[in-house]
Scaffold this motif. Structure first.
Motif, PDB file in Angstrom:
ATOM      1  N   HIS A  41      -3.813   6.927 -16.355  1.00 34.66           N
ATOM      2  CA  HIS A  41      -3.434   5.703 -17.058  1.00 34.66           C
ATOM      3  C   HIS A  41      -3.473   4.504 -16.111  1.00 34.66           C
ATOM      4  CE1 HIS A  41      -1.581   8.729 -19.767  1.00 34.66           C
ATOM      5  NE2 HIS A  41      -1.839   7.844 -20.702  1.00 34.66           N
ATOM      6  N   LYS A  42      -3.391   4.761 -14.813  1.00 37.20           N
ATOM      7  CA  LYS A  42      -3.289   3.674 -13.827  1.00 37.20           C
ATOM      8  C   LYS A  42      -4.493   3.688 -12.895  1.00 37.20           C
ATOM      9  CE  LYS A  42       1.763   3.981 -13.914  1.00 37.20           C
ATOM     10  NZ  LYS A  42       2.994   4.219 -13.124  1.00 37.20           N
ATOM     11  N   ARG A  43      -4.801   2.513 -12.371  1.00 37.72           N
ATOM     12  CA  ARG A  43      -5.909   2.393 -11.440  1.00 37.72           C
ATOM     13  C   ARG A  43      -5.519   2.986 -10.088  1.00 37.72           C
ATOM     14  NH1 ARG A  43     -10.058  -0.282 -13.165  1.00 37.72           N
ATOM     15  NH2 ARG A  43     -10.899  -0.362 -11.056  1.00 37.72           N
ATOM     16  N   ILE A  44      -6.532   3.329  -9.285  1.00 40.42           N
ATOM     17  CA  ILE A  44      -6.280   3.871  -7.949  1.00 40.42           C
ATOM     18  C   ILE A  44      -5.758   2.756  -7.052  1.00 40.42           C
ATOM     19  CG2 ILE A  44      -7.369   4.880  -5.906  1.00 40.42           C
ATOM     20  CD1 ILE A  44      -9.332   6.278  -7.758  1.00 40.42           C
ATOM     21  N   ASP A  45      -4.646   3.016  -6.410  1.00 40.72           N
ATOM     22  CA  ASP A  45      -4.028   2.032  -5.509  1.00 40.72           C
ATOM     23  C   ASP A  45      -4.506   2.250  -4.078  1.00 40.72           C
ATOM     24  OD1 ASP A  45      -2.325   0.517  -7.269  1.00 40.72           O
ATOM     25  OD2 ASP A  45      -1.115   2.325  -7.494  1.00 40.72           O
ATOM     26  N   PRO A  46      -4.383   1.218  -3.233  1.00 39.69           N
ATOM     27  CA  PRO A  46      -4.709   1.383  -1.806  1.00 39.69           C
ATOM     28  C   PRO A  46      -3.743   2.355  -1.149  1.00 39.69           C
ATOM     29  CG  PRO A  46      -3.689  -0.750  -2.209  1.00 39.69           C
ATOM     30  CD  PRO A  46      -3.988  -0.162  -3.552  1.00 39.69           C
ATOM     31  N   MET A  74       0.839  -1.196   0.000  1.00 39.94           N
ATOM     32  CA  MET A  74       0.000   0.000   0.000  1.00 39.94           C
ATOM     33  C   MET A  74       0.876   1.248   0.000  1.00 39.94           C
ATOM     34  SD  MET A  74      -3.088  -0.876   2.636  1.00 39.94           S
ATOM     35  CE  MET A  74      -4.078  -2.356   2.461  1.00 39.94           C
ATOM     36  N   PHE A  75       0.401   2.274  -0.655  1.00 40.18           N
ATOM     37  CA  PHE A  75       1.112   3.546  -0.648  1.00 40.18           C
ATOM     38  C   PHE A  75       0.853   4.262   0.677  1.00 40.18           C
ATOM     39  CE2 PHE A  75       1.241   2.608  -5.058  1.00 40.18           C
ATOM     40  CZ  PHE A  75       2.354   3.274  -5.549  1.00 40.18           C
ATOM     41  N   THR A  76       1.814   5.058   1.096  1.00 40.58           N
ATOM     42  CA  THR A  76       1.715   5.757   2.376  1.00 40.58           C
ATOM     43  C   THR A  76       1.914   7.250   2.175  1.00 40.58           C
ATOM     44  OG1 THR A  76       2.607   3.822   3.534  1.00 40.58           O
ATOM     45  CG2 THR A  76       2.616   5.907   4.717  1.00 40.58           C
ATOM     46  N   TYR A  77       1.009   8.044   2.753  1.00 39.72           N
ATOM     47  CA  TYR A  77       1.150   9.491   2.793  1.00 39.72           C
ATOM     48  C   TYR A  77       1.366   9.910   4.242  1.00 39.72           C
ATOM     49  CZ  TYR A  77      -0.321  10.734  -1.979  1.00 39.72           C
ATOM     50  OH  TYR A  77      -0.397  10.914  -3.333  1.00 39.72           O
ATOM     51  N   ASN A  78       2.313  10.820   4.450  1.00 42.75           N
ATOM     52  CA  ASN A  78       2.495  11.427   5.767  1.00 42.75           C
ATOM     53  C   ASN A  78       1.824  12.788   5.756  1.00 42.75           C
ATOM     54  OD1 ASN A  78       4.178   9.360   6.960  1.00 42.75           O
ATOM     55  ND2 ASN A  78       5.797  10.029   5.569  1.00 42.75           N
ATOM     56  N   ILE A  79       0.794  12.954   6.581  1.00 44.61           N
ATOM     57  CA  ILE A  79      -0.012  14.178   6.533  1.00 44.61           C
ATOM     58  C   ILE A  79      -0.267  14.680   7.949  1.00 44.61           C
ATOM     59  CG2 ILE A  79      -1.139  13.344   4.431  1.00 44.61           C
ATOM     60  CD1 ILE A  79      -3.657  12.854   6.128  1.00 44.61           C
ATOM     61  N   ASP A  80      -0.936  15.844   8.037  1.00 46.37           N
ATOM     62  CA  ASP A  80      -1.401  16.347   9.323  1.00 46.37           C
ATOM     63  C   ASP A  80      -2.904  16.591   9.225  1.00 46.37           C
ATOM     64  OD1 ASP A  80      -1.687  18.621   7.848  1.00 46.37           O
ATOM     65  OD2 ASP A  80      -0.239  19.826   8.957  1.00 46.37           O
ATOM     66  N   ILE A 126      -7.594   5.673   5.674  1.00 46.64           N
ATOM     67  CA  ILE A 126      -7.380   4.873   4.474  1.00 46.64           C
ATOM     68  C   ILE A 126      -8.351   5.311   3.372  1.00 46.64           C
ATOM     69  CG2 ILE A 126      -6.553   2.892   5.794  1.00 46.64           C
ATOM     70  CD1 ILE A 126      -9.289   1.583   5.412  1.00 46.64           C
ATOM     71  N   ASN A 127      -8.036   4.933   2.150  1.00 45.70           N
ATOM     72  CA  ASN A 127      -8.979   5.213   1.059  1.00 45.70           C
ATOM     73  C   ASN A 127      -9.873   3.992   0.824  1.00 45.70           C
ATOM     74  OD1 ASN A 127      -7.224   3.466  -0.249  1.00 45.70           O
ATOM     75  ND2 ASN A 127      -6.952   4.753  -2.054  1.00 45.70           N
ATOM     76  N   GLU A 128     -10.840   4.133  -0.057  1.00 41.18           N
ATOM     77  CA  GLU A 128     -11.811   3.061  -0.300  1.00 41.18           C
ATOM     78  C   GLU A 128     -11.156   1.805  -0.859  1.00 41.18           C
ATOM     79  OE1 GLU A 128     -15.965   4.995  -1.563  1.00 41.18           O
ATOM     80  OE2 GLU A 128     -14.269   5.843  -2.676  1.00 41.18           O
ATOM     81  N   GLU A 129     -10.100   1.996  -1.644  1.00 39.33           N
ATOM     82  CA  GLU A 129      -9.420   0.844  -2.226  1.00 39.33           C
ATOM     83  C   GLU A 129      -8.714   0.027  -1.151  1.00 39.33           C
ATOM     84  OE1 GLU A 129      -8.826  -1.559  -5.432  1.00 39.33           O
ATOM     85  OE2 GLU A 129      -9.980   0.314  -5.355  1.00 39.33           O
ATOM     86  N   ALA A 130      -8.108   0.715  -0.182  1.00 37.02           N
ATOM     87  CA  ALA A 130      -7.474   0.008   0.935  1.00 37.02           C
ATOM     88  C   ALA A 130      -8.522  -0.702   1.781  1.00 37.02           C
ATOM     89  CB  ALA A 130      -6.678   1.003   1.787  1.00 37.02           C
ATOM     90  N   LEU A 131      -9.667  -0.048   1.967  1.00 34.61           N
ATOM     91  CA  LEU A 131     -10.767  -0.658   2.724  1.00 34.61           C
ATOM     92  C   LEU A 131     -11.221  -1.949   2.057  1.00 34.61           C
ATOM     93  CD1 LEU A 131     -12.935  -0.496   4.961  1.00 34.61           C
ATOM     94  CD2 LEU A 131     -14.308   0.881   3.390  1.00 34.61           C
ATOM     95  N   LYS A 132     -11.288  -1.944   0.734  1.00 37.93           N
ATOM     96  CA  LYS A 132     -11.717  -3.134  -0.001  1.00 37.93           C
ATOM     97  C   LYS A 132     -10.726  -4.279   0.204  1.00 37.93           C
ATOM     98  CE  LYS A 132     -12.943  -2.198  -4.146  1.00 37.93           C
ATOM     99  NZ  LYS A 132     -12.831  -1.876  -5.607  1.00 37.93           N
TER     100      LYS A 132
END
Length: 272
Positions: A82-87, A1-7, A37-43
């Motif tokens: 061009h690419k699908r949404i990743d988790p 899964m991709f990771t974002y560091n946010i506040d 998480i996003n919906e793709e990760a939830l799935k």
């Protein structure tokens, strides 16, 4: 899964929608082990609609980390179409960088101010930046260039085709000058003469449709397959293209046909 560091400011700044749960907040203390998480990760995680409060482990360089889901954000494209949404996992780590949302038109002045502020926090660090709009446009630069090139060639092709069609109509009208004159003397009107000259060309135009549109439909679908998220080519767009092509062709043909039809039959029937 991709990771974002946010506040806690990231989601409202970027205009993202939470479909369940909450955003990060200072009111809840340390949120280092919480995750949005996003919906793709939830799935992929398989928690269903009741994911808030569920926990899962992820591997890190320091070992395993137990994360608690506090929010689910609506899927968004963080890559090219061009690419699908990743988790995606979004962790509370507000020290990775800075995103500024602004309506300022003088970008150079804004960048200078941002640089000065950045250096107060990190005097020996290099200030580097990207403009999100430019990064976004860069992803589709190939498509934009191809669209421009194809538009130019389309205009040139239509122009050359119209010249050729006009030349054929002119040649046909000159070859049938006496016939047109005789028909007018025998009572044919302008519409009948124009129909006489255009019907053969309309047959050729219909044949060209039958060849061009299946081929164009196939090539367009082939190109769209490069995109994970794409439109479908509708039937009405094909009919619209056929209609516009027919109008251009008929205007080209009619210009010379009408001139031939309204000419004085006496002139065309003169003998040498």
């Amino acid at each position: 899964m991709f990771t974002y560091n946010i506040d806690e400011h990231y989601l409202p700044t970027m205009g993202m929608n939470l479909i369940s749960g909450r955003n990060f907040s200072k009111d809840f203390g340390d949120e280092m082990n919480n995750v949005i998480i996003n919906e793709e990760a939830l799935k992929i995680l398989g928690f269903g609609e009741n994911a808030i409060g569920k926990q899962f482990q992820r591997d890190t360089d320091d070992g395993k980390q137990l994360l608690t889901i506090i929010g689910v954000v609506k899927n968004f494209n963080f890559k090219s179409l061009h690419k699908r949404i990743d988790p995606l996992l979004m962790l509370h780590n507000p020290y990775g960088g800075l995103i500024v949302r602004t309506k300022v038109e003088d970008m150079s002045s804004l960048i200078e101010k941002a640089n000065a502020i950045w250096l107060t926090f990190k005097p020996k660090g290099n200030f580097s930046y990207t403009i999100l709009d430019d990064s976004y446009n860069q992803q589709y630069l190939t498509e934009q260039k191809m669209g421009t090139i194809l538009s130019i060639f389309a205009v040139l092709t239509i122009f050359v085709a119209c010249l050729g069609l006009f030349g054929l109509v002119t040649y046909t009208a000159e070859q049938r000058t006496k016939e047109i004159g005789i028909r007018k003397v025998l009572g044919s009107n302008v519409l009948q003469i124009v129909s006489l000259l255009t019907k053969d060309f309309l047959k050729l135009i219909i044949i060209s449709f039958l060849i061009a549109f299946p081929l164009g439909f196939y090539l367009m679908n082939k190109w769209l397959q490069d995109f994970a998220y794409r439109i479908e080519i509708s039937v009405w767009s094909i009919f619209l293209a056929a209609l516009l092509t027919s109008i251009v062709a008929l205007l080209t043909i009619s210009f010379k046909s009408i001139r031939a039809a309204i000419a004085n039959p006496v002139d065309s029937l003169k003998t040498e």
